[in-house]
Design a protein around this motif. Sequence first.
Motif, PDB file in Angstrom:
ATOM      1  N   ARG A   1       0.866  -1.056   0.317  1.00 26.80           N
ATOM      2  CA  ARG A   1      -0.096  -0.273  -0.148  1.00 26.80           C
ATOM      3  C   ARG A   1       0.575   1.327  -0.173  1.00 26.80           C
ATOM      4  NH1 ARG A   1      -5.107  -1.587   4.286  1.00 26.80           N
ATOM      5  NH2 ARG A   1      -5.930  -2.977   2.781  1.00 26.80           N
ATOM      6  N   VAL A   2       1.573   1.425   1.036  1.00 27.90           N
ATOM      7  CA  VAL A   2       3.468   2.240   0.659  1.00 27.90           C
ATOM      8  C   VAL A   2       3.319   1.978  -0.548  1.00 27.90           C
ATOM      9  CG1 VAL A   2       4.883   3.123   1.604  1.00 27.90           C
ATOM     10  CG2 VAL A   2       3.204   2.089   3.268  1.00 27.90           C
ATOM     11  N   LEU A   3       3.888   1.101  -1.169  1.00 30.72           N
ATOM     12  CA  LEU A   3       4.749   1.524  -2.455  1.00 30.72           C
ATOM     13  C   LEU A   3       3.470   1.806  -3.191  1.00 30.72           C
ATOM     14  CD1 LEU A   3       6.974  -1.746  -2.154  1.00 30.72           C
ATOM     15  CD2 LEU A   3       7.645   0.668  -1.967  1.00 30.72           C
ATOM     16  N   SER A   4       2.792   1.558  -3.247  1.00 33.26           N
ATOM     17  CA  SER A   4       1.515   1.894  -4.497  1.00 33.26           C
ATOM     18  C   SER A   4       0.833   3.188  -4.863  1.00 33.26           C
ATOM     19  CB  SER A   4       1.074   0.701  -4.676  1.00 33.26           C
ATOM     20  OG  SER A   4      -0.406   0.843  -2.992  1.00 33.26           O
ATOM     21  N   GLY A   5       1.350   4.035  -3.346  1.00 37.83           N
ATOM     22  CA  GLY A   5       0.658   5.380  -3.610  1.00 37.83           C
ATOM     23  C   GLY A   5      -0.560   4.971  -2.509  1.00 37.83           C
ATOM     24  N   GLU A   6      -1.276   4.302  -2.030  1.00 40.47           N
ATOM     25  CA  GLU A   6      -2.439   3.916  -1.239  1.00 40.47           C
ATOM     26  C   GLU A   6      -1.851   4.537  -0.304  1.00 40.47           C
ATOM     27  OE1 GLU A   6      -5.384   0.810  -0.416  1.00 40.47           O
ATOM     28  OE2 GLU A   6      -4.134  -0.030  -1.471  1.00 40.47           O
ATOM     29  N   ILE A   7      -0.894   4.020   0.244  1.00 36.66           N
ATOM     30  CA  ILE A   7      -0.632   5.571   1.868  1.00 36.66           C
ATOM     31  C   ILE A   7      -0.053   6.435   1.609  1.00 36.66           C
ATOM     32  CG2 ILE A   7      -0.244   5.577   4.233  1.00 36.66           C
ATOM     33  CD1 ILE A   7      -1.212   2.378   4.206  1.00 36.66           C
ATOM     34  N   PRO A   8      -0.046   7.947   1.137  1.00 38.17           N
ATOM     35  CA  PRO A   8       1.065   8.156   0.769  1.00 38.17           C
ATOM     36  C   PRO A   8       2.137   8.678   1.609  1.00 38.17           C
ATOM     37  CG  PRO A   8      -1.255   9.519   0.684  1.00 38.17           C
ATOM     38  CD  PRO A   8      -1.375   8.160   1.023  1.00 38.17           C
ATOM     39  N   GLU A   9       3.204   9.314   1.249  1.00 34.36           N
ATOM     40  CA  GLU A   9       4.153   9.623   1.566  1.00 34.36           C
ATOM     41  C   GLU A   9       4.085  10.981   2.808  1.00 34.36           C
ATOM     42  OE1 GLU A   9       8.355  11.525  -0.724  1.00 34.36           O
ATOM     43  OE2 GLU A   9       6.785   9.669  -2.093  1.00 34.36           O
ATOM     44  N   GLY A  10       4.415  11.017   3.841  1.00 39.59           N
ATOM     45  CA  GLY A  10       3.734  12.184   4.741  1.00 39.59           C
ATOM     46  C   GLY A  10       2.706  11.235   5.448  1.00 39.59           C
ATOM     47  N   ALA A  11       2.295  10.820   4.995  1.00 43.35           N
ATOM     48  CA  ALA A  11       0.460  10.349   5.615  1.00 43.35           C
ATOM     49  C   ALA A  11       1.149   9.339   7.267  1.00 43.35           C
ATOM     50  CB  ALA A  11      -0.173   9.449   4.678  1.00 43.35           C
ATOM     51  N   THR A  12      -0.301   9.714   8.105  1.00 43.95           N
ATOM     52  CA  THR A  12      -0.421   9.420   9.174  1.00 43.95           C
ATOM     53  C   THR A  12      -1.656   8.099   8.991  1.00 43.95           C
ATOM     54  OG1 THR A  12       0.474  11.644  10.055  1.00 43.95           O
ATOM     55  CG2 THR A  12      -0.859   9.822  11.720  1.00 43.95           C
ATOM     56  N   LEU A  13      -0.415   6.990   9.546  1.00 49.24           N
ATOM     57  CA  LEU A  13      -1.334   5.643   9.646  1.00 49.24           C
ATOM     58  C   LEU A  13      -2.599   5.850  10.114  1.00 49.24           C
ATOM     59  CD1 LEU A  13       1.475   2.835   8.890  1.00 49.24           C
ATOM     60  CD2 LEU A  13      -0.077   4.263   7.137  1.00 49.24           C
ATOM     61  N   ASP A  14      -3.907   5.822  10.612  1.00 48.84           N
ATOM     62  CA  ASP A  14      -4.560   5.321  11.472  1.00 48.84           C
ATOM     63  C   ASP A  14      -5.009   3.820  12.479  1.00 48.84           C
ATOM     64  OD1 ASP A  14      -7.588   4.799  12.600  1.00 48.84           O
ATOM     65  OD2 ASP A  14      -7.834   5.864  11.229  1.00 48.84           O
ATOM     66  N   MET A  15      -4.025   3.632  12.964  1.00 45.50           N
ATOM     67  CA  MET A  15      -4.191   2.156  13.595  1.00 45.50           C
ATOM     68  C   MET A  15      -5.031   1.379  13.854  1.00 45.50           C
ATOM     69  SD  MET A  15      -0.873   2.517  13.903  1.00 45.50           S
ATOM     70  CE  MET A  15       0.325   1.308  14.756  1.00 45.50           C
ATOM     71  N   ALA A  16      -6.530   2.135  14.571  1.00 48.34           N
ATOM     72  CA  ALA A  16      -7.273   1.567  14.742  1.00 48.34           C
ATOM     73  C   ALA A  16      -8.573   1.370  13.920  1.00 48.34           C
ATOM     74  CB  ALA A  16      -8.369   3.137  15.802  1.00 48.34           C
ATOM     75  N   ALA A  17      -8.425   2.138  12.539  1.00 45.32           N
ATOM     76  CA  ALA A  17      -8.889   1.354  11.306  1.00 45.32           C
ATOM     77  C   ALA A  17      -8.445   0.295  10.693  1.00 45.32           C
ATOM     78  CB  ALA A  17      -8.995   2.192   9.932  1.00 45.32           C
ATOM     79  N   LEU A  18      -6.842   0.796  11.092  1.00 40.98           N
ATOM     80  CA  LEU A  18      -5.810  -0.726  10.125  1.00 40.98           C
ATOM     81  C   LEU A  18      -6.152  -1.800  10.991  1.00 40.98           C
ATOM     82  CD1 LEU A  18      -2.460   1.326   9.016  1.00 40.98           C
ATOM     83  CD2 LEU A  18      -4.278   0.105   7.365  1.00 40.98           C
ATOM     84  N   GLN A  19      -6.050  -2.048  12.158  1.00 39.27           N
ATOM     85  CA  GLN A  19      -6.007  -3.062  12.832  1.00 39.27           C
ATOM     86  C   GLN A  19      -7.584  -3.428  12.800  1.00 39.27           C
ATOM     87  OE1 GLN A  19      -6.324  -1.901  17.514  1.00 39.27           O
ATOM     88  NE2 GLN A  19      -6.765  -3.823  17.801  1.00 39.27           N
ATOM     89  N   SER A  20      -8.434  -3.324  12.439  1.00 41.36           N
ATOM     90  CA  SER A  20      -9.403  -3.284  11.802  1.00 41.36           C
ATOM     91  C   SER A  20     -10.331  -3.633  10.842  1.00 41.36           C
ATOM     92  CB  SER A  20     -11.059  -2.214  12.571  1.00 41.36           C
ATOM     93  OG  SER A  20     -12.312  -3.103  11.998  1.00 41.36           O
ATOM     94  N   GLU A  21      -9.542  -3.592  10.155  1.00 48.36           N
ATOM     95  CA  GLU A  21      -9.683  -3.951   8.620  1.00 48.36           C
ATOM     96  C   GLU A  21      -9.032  -5.194   8.590  1.00 48.36           C
ATOM     97  OE1 GLU A  21      -8.505  -2.589   3.942  1.00 48.36           O
ATOM     98  OE2 GLU A  21      -7.852  -1.588   5.919  1.00 48.36           O
ATOM     99  N   LEU A  22      -7.891  -4.997   9.059  1.00 47.42           N
ATOM    100  CA  LEU A  22      -7.303  -6.561   8.835  1.00 47.42           C
ATOM    101  C   LEU A  22      -6.869  -7.676   9.630  1.00 47.42           C
ATOM    102  CD1 LEU A  22      -3.422  -4.241   8.180  1.00 47.42           C
ATOM    103  CD2 LEU A  22      -5.027  -5.031   5.959  1.00 47.42           C
ATOM    104  N   ASP A  23      -8.199  -7.095  10.616  1.00 46.41           N
ATOM    105  CA  ASP A  23      -8.256  -7.378  12.409  1.00 46.41           C
ATOM    106  C   ASP A  23      -7.066  -8.954  11.968  1.00 46.41           C
ATOM    107  OD1 ASP A  23      -9.545 -10.040  13.048  1.00 46.41           O
ATOM    108  OD2 ASP A  23     -10.030 -11.576  12.067  1.00 46.41           O
ATOM    109  N   VAL A  24      -6.364  -8.225  12.565  1.00 48.03           N
ATOM    110  CA  VAL A  24      -5.001  -8.270  13.814  1.00 48.03           C
ATOM    111  C   VAL A  24      -4.514  -7.544  14.919  1.00 48.03           C
ATOM    112  CG1 VAL A  24      -3.820  -8.614  11.719  1.00 48.03           C
ATOM    113  CG2 VAL A  24      -3.561  -6.461  12.448  1.00 48.03           C
TER     114      VAL A  24
END
Length: 275
Positions: free
Chosen positions: A20-43
């Motif tokens: 996601r980072v390499l494709s630009g889906e999560i762009p340079e400088g973006a702050t990650l939404d940890m709660a959203a990623l945790q829920s989406e990835l189910d980890v």
Amino acid sequence: MTPYARRGVHGQTVETLARRVLSGEIPEGATLDMAALQSELDVSLTALRESLKVLAAKGMVDARQKRGTFVRPRSDWNLLDADVLRWQFSESSGTGADPALLRNLGEVRGIIEPAAVRLAAARRTDADLEALEAALAAMGQEGGASHAVESDLAFHRALLAATHNELLERMEMVIESGLAQRDRLVHSAPHSGDPVPSHRAVLDAVRDRDPDAAEQAMCALLDQAMRDLDKVSGPHGRGAGDGNGTGNGAEAADGAAGEPGGAAGADEEKDGRAK
């Protein structure tokens, strides 16, 4: 750096975030939404943080108080890391096989391998020759594209090992990433050429302990490799001012091509030679 273990939830999470980072889906400088990623990835949050540590070690992300975890500028990424290269070449990254990246790696090979093969010619042992012969023999056998890729990798890996320079040997992780992707494209194409003669010329020079001939043969091989790539991907992404895209290797090969009977000149007559 040794590639991380790709197995299990941890490995899958690392791969997903990296792509996601390499494709630009999560762009340079973006702050990650940890709660959203945790829920989406189910980890778990712990698993997510451990995965991000892998990317942090490769210069791709960082964390700061009050800001959280964010994507660092591309200029900070360890682009020579074997995993980062592999992720960039992965079709599932959304970028596919980037012709410019392939050509950049071709230029790196053009700088490293001609110099490395000179050392191999001076330092090779009988064991080194056996490894090179085995790889060349495998290269001449039928086995499909995957077999062709592996035998080619084995040959170039053996050449680096024959330098008996442990730092050059580590360069295999950089060279192999680009070489493997280039080979998959070339060997999967219809009417791919016979790679054995161009590699045999390199091996013969190394066996004869002739650094000049070894370098010339390697330059010719690398120049042909870029021409093979052009046939399947088109002449895009070349470096500025470089008509062949293989850096020093291409320049040396071009010089040899201008000489009657030169190794590169002979190689050019063998259209479709895969390297």
